[in-house]
Write a protein that holds these residues in place. Sequence first.
Motif, short mmCIF file in Angstrom:
data_model
loop_
_atom_site.label_atom_id
_atom_site.label_comp_id
_atom_site.label_asym_id
_atom_site.label_seq_id
_atom_site.Cartn_x
_atom_site.Cartn_y
_atom_site.Cartn_z
N GLU A 1 31.91 59.95 -92.62
CA GLU A 1 32.13 60.94 -91.72
C GLU A 1 32.42 60.36 -90.23
O GLU A 1 32.10 59.42 -89.88
N ARG A 2 33.32 61.33 -89.52
CA ARG A 2 33.52 61.13 -87.96
C ARG A 2 32.52 62.00 -87.18
O ARG A 2 32.51 63.10 -87.34
N LEU A 3 31.81 61.39 -86.38
CA LEU A 3 31.04 61.92 -85.43
C LEU A 3 31.31 61.64 -84.15
O LEU A 3 31.75 60.69 -83.53
N GLU A 4 31.46 63.17 -83.38
CA GLU A 4 32.17 62.94 -82.08
C GLU A 4 31.26 62.83 -80.98
O GLU A 4 30.14 63.88 -81.25
N VAL B 1 26.74 53.17 -89.46
CA VAL B 1 27.93 53.10 -88.69
C VAL B 1 28.78 51.90 -88.91
O VAL B 1 28.48 50.83 -89.00
N GLU B 2 30.06 52.32 -89.03
CA GLU B 2 31.05 51.10 -89.41
C GLU B 2 32.19 50.86 -88.35
O GLU B 2 32.84 49.85 -88.41
N GLN B 3 32.32 51.79 -87.49
CA GLN B 3 33.37 51.68 -86.38
C GLN B 3 32.98 52.58 -85.14
O GLN B 3 32.53 53.65 -85.44
N LEU B 4 33.62 52.09 -84.11
CA LEU B 4 33.86 53.12 -82.88
C LEU B 4 35.13 53.91 -83.07
O LEU B 4 36.07 53.52 -83.53
N ILE B 5 35.18 55.26 -82.50
CA ILE B 5 36.18 55.81 -82.33
C ILE B 5 36.91 55.67 -80.83
O ILE B 5 36.10 56.37 -80.08
N GLU C 1 36.20 44.11 -81.06
CA GLU C 1 37.05 43.11 -81.34
C GLU C 1 38.14 43.52 -82.14
O GLU C 1 39.38 43.31 -82.06
N GLN C 2 37.71 44.09 -83.32
CA GLN C 2 38.57 44.86 -84.20
C GLN C 2 39.64 45.92 -83.54
O GLN C 2 40.76 45.79 -84.01
N LEU C 3 39.17 46.38 -82.59
CA LEU C 3 40.13 47.27 -81.71
C LEU C 3 40.83 46.73 -80.74
O LEU C 3 41.41 47.35 -79.93
N GLY D 1 33.33 58.53 -80.15
CA GLY D 1 32.45 58.90 -81.16
C GLY D 1 32.35 57.61 -82.06
O GLY D 1 32.72 56.67 -81.76
N VAL D 2 31.83 57.91 -83.26
CA VAL D 2 31.60 56.78 -84.33
C VAL D 2 32.11 57.30 -85.84
O VAL D 2 32.21 58.49 -86.19
#
Length: 502
Positions: A186-189, A160-164, A208-210, A172-173
């Motif tokens: 891929e985006r996984l919800e 995983v590289e980021q949160l949505i 932090e990035q968000l 999701g991620v």
Amino acid sequence: MTEPEPKPEPDTKPEPDTKLEPALRRGHAIVVGGSVAGLVTARVLAERFERVTVLERDRYPDSPQPRRGVPQSHHIHFVLAGGRERLEQLFPRLAADMRAAGAVKFDYARDTFIRSQHGRLQQFDSELEIYGCSRPLIDWLLVGYIRDDPRIELRDGAAVEQLIVEDDRVRGVQLADAGGEDGGGERLEGELVVDATGRRAMSTKWLEQLGYEPPALRAVSSNLGYACRQYAREPDETRGWAMASTIPQAPHWSRSAAVVPIEGGRWLAMLASVGEDRPTDDDEAFVPFAASLGHPELHQLLSSATPLTPVTISRTSRTQLRGWQRARLPSGLVAVGDAVAAFNPIYGQGITLATLGALTLGEEIDRQRARRGDLSRLSRAYHRRLHRLVRIPFLTVGGLDASWPEASGVEALGVYGKLMRSRIGRYFVASGNAKMHRISGDPKAMQAVLRIAHFTGSPWALLRPQMMFRLARQLYFRRPPSLEAQSGRAEPGESTVTSTPG
Ligand SMILES: Cc1cc2nc3c(=O)[nH]c(=O)nc-3n(C[C@H](O)[C@H](O)[C@H](O)COP(=O)(O)OP(=O)(O)OC[C@H]3O[C@@H](n4cnc5c(N)ncnc54)[C@H](O)[C@@H]3O)c2cc1C
């Protein structure tokens, strides 16, 4: 030496323990990280969510072997009795499968030969059951149970590289692009995302990035280092103990060791010390280091046993706690295991507290759904409960870490850290082993103390009048037990260690 494969027991395999009817299990939970905390949490969530997906960055090995994402799996992993009991509630076949794979079951006090600078601790029946086995075996069995659970999808090779996050809610991620492999980009919800990525707590970087402030980190370290090596274990009916160890104590007794029987007819030996004195990965230095510990029987065992592996070292030993309960988080994000609290490994608490944390998460989900009908306040409520659970172990272990002259990060403990380094704190710590030695003269009192350390008993038990009387008698009126006359070799039949010779 070839590893015996755990024997499947198809006839005895129970159905997954499904508390809620499928209709009451709602939503999709995503667990990031598929080591112990992630796998245990997935099992807890499978009873509460319609779908659970575990995303693990590594590929799982196809036999019990260490892997890159869990470098500590070369080292001794001791699951405290309270952790083992809770793991068995979630995975009812665990004990039988560990035995079938060659793990060695023993009683923590009856079958362990412990020496401190005050002599040998009394062996007695503590009813604290331990399994001597390697960490890769634990992981391998848990991965197998999760793979067999139809409610859970376990995807390895999925980083995983980021949160949505949308409208202050985790949706999701985002997976890393794995170059066309499983899950690339891929985006996984999902409705709930669990950070089970270990000490580094990857979601703190993503938050932090968000634009969110990540939870504050408090960390203290005794600068402990481990060195571990496997040896061949010859069956010996007359040995009289299953495990041998020594107990360190600040400020002078920094060296310690343990030898634990594991599956495949092996010993796993561990040496530890702090600061400049940390053991190295020099194979030739391993046994000479063990000679300096004041445990001649342990040294003798290592001198005569055949080494099976080179020495592996670990310097991951910070005791750390993240303030998730105070952080302003998007809803739908929680953390478990080392991502919340990680400890100096010498106290063997990580797996037990990760399991207790996962169970706490399950209870809080039930509570939130019953009270509010949704999980919008889950994150804050769960992290508050978890904080109450882990703060005492954090302060206890952190305080002991702070008492070493080699310690760093003591300021993270505030006034308490200063107290632990003061004359009073040093006196308290320096008399710890002597007190334990005295208490060990009364098995009932010692058992009450050990039950707290193993998370099977409440500290309040020590305040019962009868127990206070026993403790006071041992500490102030009785002479400490003198066991030095005993040799390490017990009479045949003294121990009832059940082992599977490899
Ligand atoms: C030397 C040493 C000895 C120890 N001994 C003991 C002991 O005797 N008893 C005990 O109870 N505990 C012990 N521990 C602690 C124990 O290892 C941990 O508490 C336990 O592994 C639980 O950790 P975890 O699952 O939270 O994280 P970890 O075990 O660190 O696992 C994190 C997982 O997340 C994965 N991951 C990371 N980033 C991503 C990403 N972006 N996407 C997907 N996956 C990702 C990793 O690959 C890994 O599988 C010891 C620790 C050390 C360092």
